[in-house]
Motif scaffolding. Sequence first.
Motif, PDB file in Angstrom:
ATOM      1  N   ASP A  88       0.845  -1.191   0.000  1.00 58.29           N
ATOM      2  CA  ASP A  88       0.000   0.000   0.000  1.00 58.29           C
ATOM      3  C   ASP A  88       0.878   1.237   0.000  1.00 58.29           C
ATOM      4  N   TYR A  89       0.350   2.323  -0.567  1.00 57.84           N
ATOM      5  CA  TYR A  89       1.036   3.604  -0.460  1.00 57.84           C
ATOM      6  C   TYR A  89       0.250   4.498   0.494  1.00 57.84           C
ATOM      7  N   PHE A  90       0.838   4.734   1.657  1.00 54.91           N
ATOM      8  CA  PHE A  90       0.297   5.668   2.640  1.00 54.91           C
ATOM      9  C   PHE A  90       1.319   6.787   2.810  1.00 54.91           C
ATOM     10  N   PRO A  91       1.026   8.012   2.395  1.00 56.28           N
ATOM     11  CA  PRO A  91       2.018   9.094   2.493  1.00 56.28           C
ATOM     12  C   PRO A  91       2.622   9.242   3.876  1.00 56.28           C
ATOM     13  N   ASP A  92       1.806   9.111   4.908  1.00 53.45           N
ATOM     14  CA  ASP A  92       2.299   9.328   6.272  1.00 53.45           C
ATOM     15  C   ASP A  92       3.226   8.215   6.744  1.00 53.45           C
ATOM     16  N   HIS A  93       3.168   7.054   6.096  1.00 53.85           N
ATOM     17  CA  HIS A  93       3.960   5.902   6.541  1.00 53.85           C
ATOM     18  C   HIS A  93       4.920   5.410   5.461  1.00 53.85           C
ATOM     19  N   ARG A  98       9.231   1.813   3.383  1.00 53.26           N
ATOM     20  CA  ARG A  98      10.466   1.712   2.606  1.00 53.26           C
ATOM     21  C   ARG A  98      11.576   1.070   3.424  1.00 53.26           C
ATOM     22  N   GLN A  99      11.744   1.532   4.650  1.00 51.31           N
ATOM     23  CA  GLN A  99      12.809   0.994   5.498  1.00 51.31           C
ATOM     24  C   GLN A  99      12.583  -0.481   5.819  1.00 51.31           C
ATOM     25  N   THR A 100      11.352  -0.838   6.103  1.00 57.25           N
ATOM     26  CA  THR A 100      11.049  -2.227   6.466  1.00 57.25           C
ATOM     27  C   THR A 100      11.269  -3.168   5.289  1.00 57.25           C
ATOM     28  N   LEU A 101      10.785  -2.786   4.113  1.00 59.60           N
ATOM     29  CA  LEU A 101      10.888  -3.656   2.943  1.00 59.60           C
ATOM     30  C   LEU A 101      12.318  -3.735   2.414  1.00 59.60           C
ATOM     31  N   SER A 102      13.120  -2.710   2.675  1.00 58.71           N
ATOM     32  CA  SER A 102      14.504  -2.700   2.183  1.00 58.71           C
ATOM     33  C   SER A 102      15.370  -3.776   2.844  1.00 58.71           C
ATOM     34  N   LYS A 103      14.874  -4.377   3.904  1.00 61.79           N
ATOM     35  CA  LYS A 103      15.629  -5.420   4.606  1.00 61.79           C
ATOM     36  C   LYS A 103      15.569  -6.776   3.889  1.00 61.79           C
ATOM     37  N   TYR A 104      14.736  -6.864   2.854  1.00 58.46           N
ATOM     38  CA  TYR A 104      14.520  -8.143   2.181  1.00 58.46           C
ATOM     39  C   TYR A 104      14.891  -8.037   0.699  1.00 58.46           C
ATOM     40  N   PRO A 105      15.280  -9.159   0.087  1.00 59.19           N
ATOM     41  CA  PRO A 105      15.776  -9.130  -1.302  1.00 59.19           C
ATOM     42  C   PRO A 105      14.671  -9.207  -2.359  1.00 59.19           C
ATOM     43  N   GLN A 115      -6.692   3.266  -0.733  1.00 58.43           N
ATOM     44  CA  GLN A 115      -7.558   4.136   0.072  1.00 58.43           C
ATOM     45  C   GLN A 115      -7.408   5.586  -0.364  1.00 58.43           C
ATOM     46  N   VAL A 116      -8.535   6.287  -0.400  1.00 55.00           N
ATOM     47  CA  VAL A 116      -8.556   7.726  -0.648  1.00 55.00           C
ATOM     48  C   VAL A 116      -9.393   8.370   0.444  1.00 55.00           C
ATOM     49  N   TYR A 117      -8.815   9.339   1.117  1.00 59.96           N
ATOM     50  CA  TYR A 117      -9.470   9.948   2.285  1.00 59.96           C
ATOM     51  C   TYR A 117      -9.886   8.874   3.298  1.00 59.96           C
ATOM     52  N   SER A 137     -13.253  15.935  -7.161  1.00 64.53           N
ATOM     53  CA  SER A 137     -12.259  16.104  -6.104  1.00 64.53           C
ATOM     54  C   SER A 137     -11.669  14.765  -5.677  1.00 64.53           C
ATOM     55  N   VAL A 138     -12.521  13.758  -5.503  1.00 68.16           N
ATOM     56  CA  VAL A 138     -12.044  12.435  -5.082  1.00 68.16           C
ATOM     57  C   VAL A 138     -11.186  11.812  -6.176  1.00 68.16           C
ATOM     58  N   LYS A 139     -11.625  11.938  -7.433  1.00 71.03           N
ATOM     59  CA  LYS A 139     -10.853  11.367  -8.535  1.00 71.03           C
ATOM     60  C   LYS A 139      -9.476  12.014  -8.617  1.00 71.03           C
ATOM     61  N   LYS A 140      -9.425  13.314  -8.475  1.00 74.88           N
ATOM     62  CA  LYS A 140      -8.141  14.011  -8.538  1.00 74.88           C
ATOM     63  C   LYS A 140      -7.236  13.612  -7.374  1.00 74.88           C
ATOM     64  N   GLU A 141      -7.808  13.436  -6.204  1.00 73.00           N
ATOM     65  CA  GLU A 141      -7.004  13.034  -5.058  1.00 73.00           C
ATOM     66  C   GLU A 141      -6.440  11.625  -5.258  1.00 73.00           C
ATOM     67  N   TYR A 142      -7.232  10.748  -5.836  1.00 72.63           N
ATOM     68  CA  TYR A 142      -6.756   9.392  -6.128  1.00 72.63           C
ATOM     69  C   TYR A 142      -5.511   9.447  -7.011  1.00 72.63           C
ATOM     70  N   TYR A 143      -5.574  10.233  -8.067  1.00 78.18           N
ATOM     71  CA  TYR A 143      -4.431  10.286  -8.973  1.00 78.18           C
ATOM     72  C   TYR A 143      -3.270  11.096  -8.405  1.00 78.18           C
ATOM     73  N   ARG A 144      -3.549  12.026  -7.523  1.00 84.64           N
ATOM     74  CA  ARG A 144      -2.446  12.710  -6.829  1.00 84.64           C
ATOM     75  C   ARG A 144      -1.673  11.725  -5.963  1.00 84.64           C
ATOM     76  N   LEU A 145      -2.399  10.815  -5.319  1.00 84.28           N
ATOM     77  CA  LEU A 145      -1.739   9.792  -4.511  1.00 84.28           C
ATOM     78  C   LEU A 145      -0.901   8.854  -5.385  1.00 84.28           C
ATOM     79  N   ILE A 146      -1.407   8.509  -6.552  1.00 84.68           N
ATOM     80  CA  ILE A 146      -0.648   7.668  -7.476  1.00 84.68           C
ATOM     81  C   ILE A 146       0.614   8.399  -7.924  1.00 84.68           C
ATOM     82  N   GLN A 147       0.489   9.677  -8.208  1.00 87.71           N
ATOM     83  CA  GLN A 147       1.674  10.464  -8.570  1.00 87.71           C
ATOM     84  C   GLN A 147       2.697  10.466  -7.428  1.00 87.71           C
ATOM     85  N   ALA A 148       2.216  10.661  -6.221  1.00 91.90           N
ATOM     86  CA  ALA A 148       3.113  10.673  -5.057  1.00 91.90           C
ATOM     87  C   ALA A 148       3.781   9.319  -4.872  1.00 91.90           C
TER      88      ALA A 148
END
Length: 270
Positions: A88-93, A98-105, A115-117, A137-148
């Motif tokens: 999942d992509y959660f901006p706050d986490h 990234r750090q957790t998954l980087s421990k594995y090959p 999730q959106v909002y 607004s919801v559609k744009k936020e969804y794609y902003r998250l994908i961009q992020a």
Amino acid sequence: MKFDIHTHHYRCGHADGNIRDYIESAISSGLQVIGISDHTPYFASQENQAFPLISMGKSELRNYVEEVLQLQQEYAGTIDVLLGIESDYFPDHAELYRQTLSKYPFDYIIGSVHQVYDVSIFNKNRWKKFTPEQHISVKKEYYRLIQASAKSGGFQILGHLDAMKGNYPPFSDIPAVEIIDETMQVIAECGVAIEINTSGKTKLSGGWYPSDSMLERALYYGVDVTFGSDAHKPSRVGDELSEVSTKLREIGFKEWVYYKQQKKVIVPLT
């Protein structure tokens, strides 16, 4: 070269079968490469398995990795088994993930916005009583998250780009064309691939993620594409692979890709 980079198994709590079942199905379907990519645990929770019907427990991650690596060795010479995961992509986490998954090959990590909002993208009830402006607004936020997610640097592949249409087909008709072009341009600039995901047939929308029109924009901006069935049962491994290949050639694509040891492998579309 036939491949499928997006499959799940019992650990996520909403898929059938074990990893070996998916590998054997891939062999039966004539695939040369199979990627195992179950859902990451929810790392931001103190609980071991915060969502038992959505993702594996944190204590299972190492077992998952070790099992895939063992099967990778066992099936060497028969089929190339890749160690992947869908995150999942959660901006706050994002940094925690990234750090957790980087421990594995991992050979690759699929980044998906689910999730959106703080509401699941597959929750069709979210759209009730929305004004047209709120739909946009919801559609744009969804794609902003994908961009992020593309900009985060944590993923080689982005999962099911327009999956918000899955249980709400009118999502595709919400007028926000400019955000699609902007998103494709960002993805291209970040050098991340997008998957053609055939699991849309299991939802109300039917069809694939993303739509043909989005794939045309992907080609225009030079976005790499890959294939994933998003199989949650072994019988769906490689589902509609040949049809997707044909459609991509019709659109104008000459090649697609997958990732091994986080390096791009280019496969001609033939």
